[in-house]
Design an enzyme around this catalytic site. Structure first.
Site, short mmCIF file in Angstrom:
data_model
loop_
_atom_site.label_atom_id
_atom_site.label_comp_id
_atom_site.label_asym_id
_atom_site.label_seq_id
_atom_site.Cartn_x
_atom_site.Cartn_y
_atom_site.Cartn_z
N VAL A 26 5.22 -31.70 1.31
CA VAL A 26 4.71 -31.83 -0.05
C VAL A 26 4.15 -33.24 -0.21
CG1 VAL A 26 5.24 -31.71 -2.51
CG2 VAL A 26 6.41 -30.17 -0.91
N ASP A 110 25.28 -32.39 0.75
CA ASP A 110 23.99 -31.80 0.39
C ASP A 110 24.19 -30.39 -0.13
OD1 ASP A 110 21.18 -30.50 2.09
OD2 ASP A 110 21.15 -31.68 0.27
#
Length: 190
Positions: A26, A110
C-alpha cells in the site's frame, strides 16, 4: 512494483510505501488532478501461480463489494486499475494505526484484524475486507475455507454451510476478546 515518483494512470503519483501484507503493498499517492491523497493498494500478477490468481480475484471482488457500501466507518474505493501486470486499487487514505499495532505497542501480541484503523480523532475505520463476500440466501453451502484460525467462525472451515451475519458477529466477538484480554486466539489454548 511501484516506485516513488511513478505516476499511475496519468493521475496518481506515488509518494511513499505505507504498508504491506501477504498479498499487497500500500502506497500513499497524490491525485495530480484533484490535489488529494489516496491509498494505492498494489497487487502483482504472477503468471502460472494459481494462488496468485485467487488473490487477484479476491481483491477485485473485495473492491467491488466495498464500492457498493457507503458508511463513514468503511474505506471508500474510488478506482480500480488493471495495467496487465499489476492491479491497483485506489481508496481513501486513512491516517492512524491499526488496532493490531496499538496492541503490539502496548505490550500485547499482534492481532489478526489489522484491517481496522484508529484515526487521530479517535474514530475507527475498516480498511480491508480481505475474504469478504456478498451473502446469497439461495446458496446454502458456498463457503470456501478462508479466514484465520482463531478469528474465523467454525462455518468458515470445512464447507459445512454458508456464512452469514452471525459469522461477522462471531469474528467481532473474537476481536473484542483479543482487545480486552490480550490473549491471541490464534495461539494455544485457542
Amino acid at each position: 512494483m511501484a516506485v516513488i515518483g511513478q505516476v499511475i494512470d496519468d493521475k496518481y503519483e506515488i509518494l511513499k510505501l505505507v504498508g504491506q501484507g501477504g498479498m499487497s503493498k500500500v502506497y500513499l499517492a497524490m491525485d495530480k488532478r484533484l490535489n488529494k491523497q489516496w491509498a494505492v493498494k498494489e497487487i502483482e500478477k504472477r503468471a502460472k501461480d494459481r494462488n496468485n490468481e485467487i488473490v487477484i480475484q479476491s481483491a477485485i471482488a473485495e473492491a467491488n463489494l466495498i464500492k457498493q457500501l457507503d458508511h463513514p466507518a468503511i474505506v471508500r474505493i474510488v478506482d480500480i486499475i488493471d495495467n496487465g501486470n499489476v492491479i491497483y486499487i485506489i481508496e481513501d487514505y486513512i491516517e492512524g494505526e491499526t488496532l493490531g499495532t496499538i496492541l503490539e505497542n502496548n505490550g500485547y501480541r499482534d492481532m489478526k484484524p489489522a484491517n481496522v484503523m484508529l484515526k487521530p480523532d479517535g474514530n475507527i475505520k475498516v480498511i480491508d475486507f480481505g475474504i469478504a463476500r456478498e451473502y446469497k440466501d439461495q446458496s446454502l453451502a458456498d463457503t470456501v475455507s478462508l479466514g484465520t484460525k482463531g478469528y474465523a467462525a467454525p462455518e468458515q472451515f470445512g464447507g459445512k454451510g454458508q456464512t452469514d451475519a452471525r459469522t461477522d458477529i462471531y469474528c467481532l466477538g473474537v476481536t473484542l476478546y483479543h482487545l480486552l484480554t490480550g490473549q491471541n486466539p490464534c495461539e494455544p489454548p485457542y
